[in-house]
Design a protein around this motif. Structure first.
Motif, PDB file in Angstrom:
ATOM      1  N   PRO A 157      -8.962  39.285 -12.290  1.00 56.18           N
ATOM      2  CA  PRO A 157      -8.794  40.094 -11.078  1.00 56.18           C
ATOM      3  C   PRO A 157      -7.504  39.771 -10.332  1.00 56.18           C
ATOM      4  N   ALA A 158      -7.141  38.483 -10.296  1.00 57.15           N
ATOM      5  CA  ALA A 158      -5.909  38.106  -9.592  1.00 57.15           C
ATOM      6  C   ALA A 158      -4.683  38.662 -10.296  1.00 57.15           C
ATOM      7  N   VAL A 159      -4.696  38.616 -11.616  1.00 54.63           N
ATOM      8  CA  VAL A 159      -3.572  39.167 -12.378  1.00 54.63           C
ATOM      9  C   VAL A 159      -3.474  40.668 -12.148  1.00 54.63           C
ATOM     10  N   GLN A 160      -4.633  41.355 -12.192  1.00 54.89           N
ATOM     11  CA  GLN A 160      -4.633  42.796 -11.978  1.00 54.89           C
ATOM     12  C   GLN A 160      -4.162  43.145 -10.570  1.00 54.89           C
ATOM     13  N   LEU A 161      -4.563  42.318  -9.597  1.00 58.63           N
ATOM     14  CA  LEU A 161      -4.116  42.537  -8.215  1.00 58.63           C
ATOM     15  C   LEU A 161      -2.598  42.430  -8.141  1.00 58.63           C
ATOM     16  N   GLU A 179       7.288  42.953 -17.653  1.00 53.16           N
ATOM     17  CA  GLU A 179       8.449  42.790 -18.529  1.00 53.16           C
ATOM     18  C   GLU A 179       8.225  43.528 -19.851  1.00 53.16           C
ATOM     19  N   SER A 180       6.997  43.472 -20.372  1.00 53.74           N
ATOM     20  CA  SER A 180       6.698  44.169 -21.622  1.00 53.74           C
ATOM     21  C   SER A 180       6.813  45.678 -21.453  1.00 53.74           C
ATOM     22  N   GLU A 181       6.668  46.152 -20.214  1.00 45.66           N
ATOM     23  CA  GLU A 181       6.806  47.584 -19.932  1.00 45.66           C
ATOM     24  C   GLU A 181       8.253  47.958 -19.632  1.00 45.66           C
ATOM     25  N   GLY A 182       9.130  46.939 -19.566  1.00 47.27           N
ATOM     26  CA  GLY A 182      10.540  47.191 -19.308  1.00 47.27           C
ATOM     27  C   GLY A 182      10.882  47.390 -17.846  1.00 47.27           C
ATOM     28  N   ARG A 183       9.988  46.971 -16.935  1.00 47.43           N
ATOM     29  CA  ARG A 183      10.243  47.208 -15.514  1.00 47.43           C
ATOM     30  C   ARG A 183      10.948  46.041 -14.834  1.00 47.43           C
ATOM     31  N   VAL A 184      10.742  44.830 -15.350  1.00 50.29           N
ATOM     32  CA  VAL A 184      11.436  43.651 -14.842  1.00 50.29           C
ATOM     33  C   VAL A 184      11.867  42.816 -16.043  1.00 50.29           C
ATOM     34  N   HIS A 185      12.747  41.856 -15.798  1.00 47.33           N
ATOM     35  CA  HIS A 185      13.120  40.933 -16.861  1.00 47.33           C
ATOM     36  C   HIS A 185      13.469  39.590 -16.259  1.00 47.33           C
ATOM     37  N   ALA A 186      13.242  38.559 -17.056  1.00 50.14           N
ATOM     38  CA  ALA A 186      13.527  37.194 -16.610  1.00 50.14           C
ATOM     39  C   ALA A 186      14.931  36.806 -17.025  1.00 50.14           C
ATOM     40  N   SER A 187      15.605  36.063 -16.154  1.00 56.32           N
ATOM     41  CA  SER A 187      16.924  35.520 -16.463  1.00 56.32           C
ATOM     42  C   SER A 187      16.827  33.998 -16.367  1.00 56.32           C
ATOM     43  N   ALA A 188      17.172  33.312 -17.451  1.00 50.93           N
ATOM     44  CA  ALA A 188      17.016  31.862 -17.509  1.00 50.93           C
ATOM     45  C   ALA A 188      17.674  31.188 -16.312  1.00 50.93           C
ATOM     46  N   GLN A 189      16.898  30.348 -15.646  1.00 54.58           N
ATOM     47  CA  GLN A 189      17.359  29.557 -14.511  1.00 54.58           C
ATOM     48  C   GLN A 189      17.696  30.388 -13.270  1.00 54.58           C
ATOM     49  N   LEU A 242       3.991  39.444 -14.091  1.00 57.63           N
ATOM     50  CA  LEU A 242       5.408  39.693 -14.336  1.00 57.63           C
ATOM     51  C   LEU A 242       5.685  39.860 -15.831  1.00 57.63           C
ATOM     52  N   ALA A 243       4.986  39.055 -16.640  1.00 57.38           N
ATOM     53  CA  ALA A 243       5.160  39.169 -18.093  1.00 57.38           C
ATOM     54  C   ALA A 243       4.696  40.542 -18.581  1.00 57.38           C
ATOM     55  N   MET A 244       3.620  41.055 -17.992  1.00 59.38           N
ATOM     56  CA  MET A 244       3.136  42.383 -18.375  1.00 59.38           C
ATOM     57  C   MET A 244       4.131  43.463 -17.957  1.00 59.38           C
ATOM     58  N   LEU A 301      -0.452  42.705 -10.535  1.00 55.34           N
ATOM     59  CA  LEU A 301       0.163  43.777 -11.317  1.00 55.34           C
ATOM     60  C   LEU A 301       0.193  45.076 -10.521  1.00 55.34           C
ATOM     61  N   ARG A 302      -0.923  45.369  -9.868  1.00 57.46           N
ATOM     62  CA  ARG A 302      -1.013  46.611  -9.095  1.00 57.46           C
ATOM     63  C   ARG A 302      -0.045  46.588  -7.909  1.00 57.46           C
ATOM     64  N   GLU A 303      -0.041  45.488  -7.165  1.00 55.57           N
ATOM     65  CA  GLU A 303       0.798  45.405  -5.973  1.00 55.57           C
ATOM     66  C   GLU A 303       2.285  45.403  -6.335  1.00 55.57           C
ATOM     67  N   LEU A 304       2.638  44.708  -7.406  1.00 51.62           N
ATOM     68  CA  LEU A 304       4.035  44.702  -7.837  1.00 51.62           C
ATOM     69  C   LEU A 304       4.463  46.095  -8.288  1.00 51.62           C
ATOM     70  N   GLY A 305       3.558  46.783  -8.986  1.00 49.98           N
ATOM     71  CA  GLY A 305       3.867  48.145  -9.424  1.00 49.98           C
ATOM     72  C   GLY A 305       4.143  49.064  -8.248  1.00 49.98           C
ATOM     73  N   ILE A 306       3.354  48.925  -7.190  1.00 53.59           N
ATOM     74  CA  ILE A 306       3.547  49.745  -5.995  1.00 53.59           C
ATOM     75  C   ILE A 306       4.913  49.452  -5.370  1.00 53.59           C
ATOM     76  N   LEU A 307       5.240  48.164  -5.255  1.00 53.59           N
ATOM     77  CA  LEU A 307       6.513  47.773  -4.650  1.00 53.59           C
ATOM     78  C   LEU A 307       7.696  48.271  -5.482  1.00 53.59           C
ATOM     79  N   LEU A 308       7.551  48.219  -6.806  1.00 54.55           N
ATOM     80  CA  LEU A 308       8.623  48.715  -7.672  1.00 54.55           C
ATOM     81  C   LEU A 308       8.753  50.229  -7.571  1.00 54.55           C
ATOM     82  N   ASP A 309       7.622  50.924  -7.510  1.00 56.15           N
ATOM     83  CA  ASP A 309       7.654  52.383  -7.378  1.00 56.15           C
ATOM     84  C   ASP A 309       8.332  52.800  -6.079  1.00 56.15           C
ATOM     85  N   LYS A 310       8.117  52.014  -5.025  1.00 55.07           N
ATOM     86  CA  LYS A 310       8.720  52.318  -3.719  1.00 55.07           C
ATOM     87  C   LYS A 310      10.173  51.862  -3.632  1.00 55.07           C
ATOM     88  N   ARG A 311      10.652  51.209  -4.701  1.00 54.49           N
ATOM     89  CA  ARG A 311      12.021  50.677  -4.744  1.00 54.49           C
ATOM     90  C   ARG A 311      12.299  49.740  -3.583  1.00 54.49           C
TER      91      ARG A 311
END
Length: 247
Positions: free
Chosen positions: A12-16, A61-71, A57-59, A18-28
């Protein structure tokens, strides 16, 4: 159970998150190419553990919406421009086909003598006049490419005074000078952003970039321009169709 020792498998925490991050990304809330807040601050903002946040965040990233940069943390993915296999299209055409707004800011435009190697590749006399144009190209206001173009001045009449802000160079060449580009010999290699590229593209020095170099010819197979483009590594993809000889 505290926020720090919440199990990583808490669905549930992961889904929460994921959902909240998706909303923030959609709103730019964060612009494409920008860095997300640190994991501790972002986890606190969403009310989840850092482990749950990382799974979300990993999920994404798999959708191509965010990406990690080392360090450096997590970044919002920039819309990617790609070259269609074996098809010559301008930056402007590629952007518009993806529903994005292409932008272009002219850094300088000057007439100068061609360097020896430039004159050889463009098939003009040594020190013949060329027009050099440097621009920053962007997608929806996000800078993704820094390009320097060298044109044969005699074959690009009128381009010295035309406003090239947010305009396709290929289309302008055809409209103003009657030159239609039809072929490009193109090569690309990976590199790290130097101080100038980092400043113009809004990325840290040393970030991955892809450098494209091309010589473009017109309808009569006469060289018209040389171009060197430096793309953000997270904003450009080069594609090619390769054929094996039947022999």
């Amino acid at each position: 159970m505290t926020e720090l020792d919440e199990p990583a498998s808490a669905g549930p925490a992961v889904q929460l998150a994921l959902r909240e991050l998706g909303i923030l990304l959609d709103k730019r809330v964060w612009a494409p190419g920008s860095r997300l807040p640190g994991e501790r601050a972002l986890a606190g903002q969403l009310g989840v553990s850092r482990s749950s946040l990382r799974q979300a965040l990993a999920m994404l990233e798999s959708e191509g919406r965010v990406h990690a940069s080392a360090q450096r943390g997590w970044y919002v993915t920039t819309s990617v421009v790609s070259e269609p296999p074996s098809i010559l299209k301008s930056f402007t055409d590629n952007a518009r086909e993806r529903g994005l707004v292409p932008t272009g800011r002219v850094l300088h435009r000057r007439v100068r003598p061609a360097a020896y190697e430039e004159s050889r590749r463009l098939r003009i006399a040594p020190a013949a006049e060329v027009l050099e144009i440097a621009r920053v190209r962007g997608l929806d206001t996000v800078p993704v490419c820094f390009e320097t173009t060298v044109l044969v001045r005699a074959r690009a009449a009128g381009l010295e005074s035309v406003d090239l802000t947010d305009r396709s160079l290929f289309a302008t060449l055809e409209e103003v000078a009657g030159v239609r580009v039809l072929r490009s010999a193109y090569s690309a290699h990976a590199d790290a952003a130097d101080a100038e590229a980092a400043r113009l593209l809004g990325i840290p020095v040393g970030s991955p970039v892809l450098v494209g170099e091309e010589i473009t010819s017109d309808q009569e197979d006469t060289p018209v321009l040389l171009c060197r483009s430096v793309y953000r590594g997270d904003a450009y993809r080069f594609e090619a169709t390769l054929h094996r000889s039947p022999d």
